[in-house]
Design a protein around this motif. Structure first.
Motif, PDB file in Angstrom:
ATOM      1  N   HIS A 101       0.854  -1.187   0.000  1.00 24.28           N
ATOM      2  CA  HIS A 101       0.000   0.000   0.000  1.00 24.28           C
ATOM      3  C   HIS A 101       0.888   1.235   0.000  1.00 24.28           C
ATOM      4  O   HIS A 101       1.738   1.389   0.881  1.00 24.28           O
ATOM      5  CB  HIS A 101      -0.890   0.027   1.246  1.00 24.28           C
ATOM      6  N   PHE A 102       0.672   2.112  -0.982  1.00 22.05           N
ATOM      7  CA  PHE A 102       1.394   3.379  -1.053  1.00 22.05           C
ATOM      8  C   PHE A 102       0.420   4.504  -0.750  1.00 22.05           C
ATOM      9  O   PHE A 102      -0.712   4.484  -1.217  1.00 22.05           O
ATOM     10  CB  PHE A 102       1.991   3.607  -2.447  1.00 22.05           C
ATOM     11  N   GLY A 103       0.893   5.499   0.009  1.00 18.87           N
ATOM     12  CA  GLY A 103       0.035   6.633   0.302  1.00 18.87           C
ATOM     13  C   GLY A 103       0.817   7.899   0.577  1.00 18.87           C
ATOM     14  O   GLY A 103       2.020   7.872   0.841  1.00 18.87           O
ATOM     15  N   ASP A 104       0.114   9.004   0.473  1.00 20.55           N
ATOM     16  CA  ASP A 104       0.658  10.318   0.803  1.00 20.55           C
ATOM     17  C   ASP A 104      -0.181  10.830   1.961  1.00 20.55           C
ATOM     18  O   ASP A 104      -1.348  11.180   1.776  1.00 20.55           O
ATOM     19  CB  ASP A 104       0.569  11.254  -0.405  1.00 20.55           C
ATOM     20  N   GLU A 105       0.378  10.866   3.151  1.00 15.46           N
ATOM     21  CA  GLU A 105      -0.394  11.151   4.347  1.00 15.46           C
ATOM     22  C   GLU A 105      -0.884  12.595   4.464  1.00 15.46           C
ATOM     23  O   GLU A 105      -1.799  12.865   5.197  1.00 15.46           O
ATOM     24  CB  GLU A 105       0.400  10.742   5.583  1.00 15.46           C
ATOM     25  N   ASN A 106      -0.252  13.516   3.732  1.00 16.30           N
ATOM     26  CA  ASN A 106      -0.680  14.915   3.799  1.00 16.30           C
ATOM     27  C   ASN A 106      -1.358  15.384   2.528  1.00 16.30           C
ATOM     28  O   ASN A 106      -1.609  16.568   2.352  1.00 16.30           O
ATOM     29  CB  ASN A 106       0.516  15.827   4.107  1.00 16.30           C
ATOM     30  N   GLY A 107      -1.625  14.485   1.624  1.00 11.09           N
ATOM     31  CA  GLY A 107      -2.296  14.853   0.388  1.00 11.09           C
ATOM     32  C   GLY A 107      -1.500  15.858  -0.414  1.00 11.09           C
ATOM     33  O   GLY A 107      -0.328  15.656  -0.693  1.00 11.09           O
ATOM     34  N   HIS A 109       8.059   5.479   6.337  1.00  6.82           N
ATOM     35  CA  HIS A 109       7.762   6.822   5.836  1.00  6.82           C
ATOM     36  C   HIS A 109       9.043   7.444   5.297  1.00  6.82           C
ATOM     37  O   HIS A 109      10.105   7.262   5.887  1.00  6.82           O
ATOM     38  CB  HIS A 109       7.211   7.714   6.956  1.00  6.82           C
ATOM     39  N   ALA A 110       8.916   8.190   4.199  1.00  9.58           N
ATOM     40  CA  ALA A 110      10.082   8.847   3.597  1.00  9.58           C
ATOM     41  C   ALA A 110       9.619  10.017   2.734  1.00  9.58           C
ATOM     42  O   ALA A 110       8.425  10.283   2.620  1.00  9.58           O
ATOM     43  CB  ALA A 110      10.884   7.853   2.773  1.00  9.58           C
ATOM     44  N   GLU A 111      10.609  10.676   2.099  1.00  4.22           N
ATOM     45  CA  GLU A 111      10.318  11.828   1.243  1.00  4.22           C
ATOM     46  C   GLU A 111       9.718  11.404  -0.090  1.00  4.22           C
ATOM     47  O   GLU A 111       9.079  12.195  -0.768  1.00  4.22           O
ATOM     48  CB  GLU A 111      11.584  12.644   0.938  1.00  4.22           C
ATOM     49  N   SER A 112       9.968  10.160  -0.513  1.00  5.40           N
ATOM     50  CA  SER A 112       9.446   9.675  -1.790  1.00  5.40           C
ATOM     51  C   SER A 112       8.909   8.256  -1.618  1.00  5.40           C
ATOM     52  O   SER A 112       9.272   7.550  -0.676  1.00  5.40           O
ATOM     53  CB  SER A 112      10.548   9.683  -2.855  1.00  5.40           C
ATOM     54  N   LYS A 136      -0.592  18.853   0.492  1.00  3.97           N
ATOM     55  CA  LYS A 136       0.304  19.686   1.304  1.00  3.97           C
ATOM     56  C   LYS A 136       1.709  19.104   1.294  1.00  3.97           C
ATOM     57  O   LYS A 136       1.894  17.893   1.248  1.00  3.97           O
ATOM     58  CB  LYS A 136      -0.181  19.749   2.749  1.00  3.97           C
ATOM     59  N   PHE A 137       2.713  19.975   1.368  1.00  8.93           N
ATOM     60  CA  PHE A 137       4.096  19.512   1.405  1.00  8.93           C
ATOM     61  C   PHE A 137       4.505  19.211   2.829  1.00  8.93           C
ATOM     62  O   PHE A 137       4.212  19.960   3.751  1.00  8.93           O
ATOM     63  CB  PHE A 137       5.047  20.566   0.824  1.00  8.93           C
ATOM     64  N   SER A 138       5.215  18.117   2.997  1.00  8.91           N
ATOM     65  CA  SER A 138       5.742  17.740   4.303  1.00  8.91           C
ATOM     66  C   SER A 138       6.877  16.743   4.074  1.00  8.91           C
ATOM     67  O   SER A 138       6.845  15.966   3.127  1.00  8.91           O
ATOM     68  CB  SER A 138       4.651  17.104   5.152  1.00  8.91           C
ATOM     69  N   LEU A 139       7.867  16.790   4.934  1.00  5.09           N
ATOM     70  CA  LEU A 139       8.943  15.805   4.853  1.00  5.09           C
ATOM     71  C   LEU A 139       8.444  14.469   5.374  1.00  5.09           C
ATOM     72  O   LEU A 139       7.679  14.405   6.331  1.00  5.09           O
ATOM     73  CB  LEU A 139      10.149  16.262   5.675  1.00  5.09           C
TER      74      LEU A 139
END
Length: 104
Positions: free
Chosen positions: A42-48, A75-78, A50-53
């Protein structure tokens, strides 16, 4: 061993990246392939938007035959870095699980 990929609406999945990730999983867990029935990633972007490290998440769930699922998250930047971190964790977790099973 079946491998399934899931992404949230903020992460774009494509066949090329899925093929690469599947190849990495198969190579890393090859010695356990007869003991694993399915792997879900499962891949996801937790902040949608919005930018966050370190807001990209990769969760890997390995389902061994006749055992509880083994789940790790990173969790990581990419997405690629999150996958690499989760891959290291799942390899260690799977090795530990099957070594304990062998000891009994």
């Amino acid at each position: 061993m079946k491998i399934q990929f899931n992404t949230d609406k903020y992460v774009e999945g494509n066949e090329r990246s899925e093929a690469y990730f599947a190849s990495e999983l198969e190579t890393t867990l090859a010695r356990f392939e007869d003991k694993i029935t399915r792997i879900e990633v499962h891949f996801g972007d937790e902040n949608g938007e919005k930018f966050s490290l370190k807001d990209k998440k990769c969760l890997i769930e390995v389902r061994p035959a006749k055992l509880q699922s083994i789940v790790v998250t990173d969790h990581a930047e990419s997405i690629e870095k999150a996958f690499r971190g989760a891959l290291v964790k799942i390899k260690k977790a799977v090795e530990t699980t099957f070594e304990k099973q062998k000891a009994h």
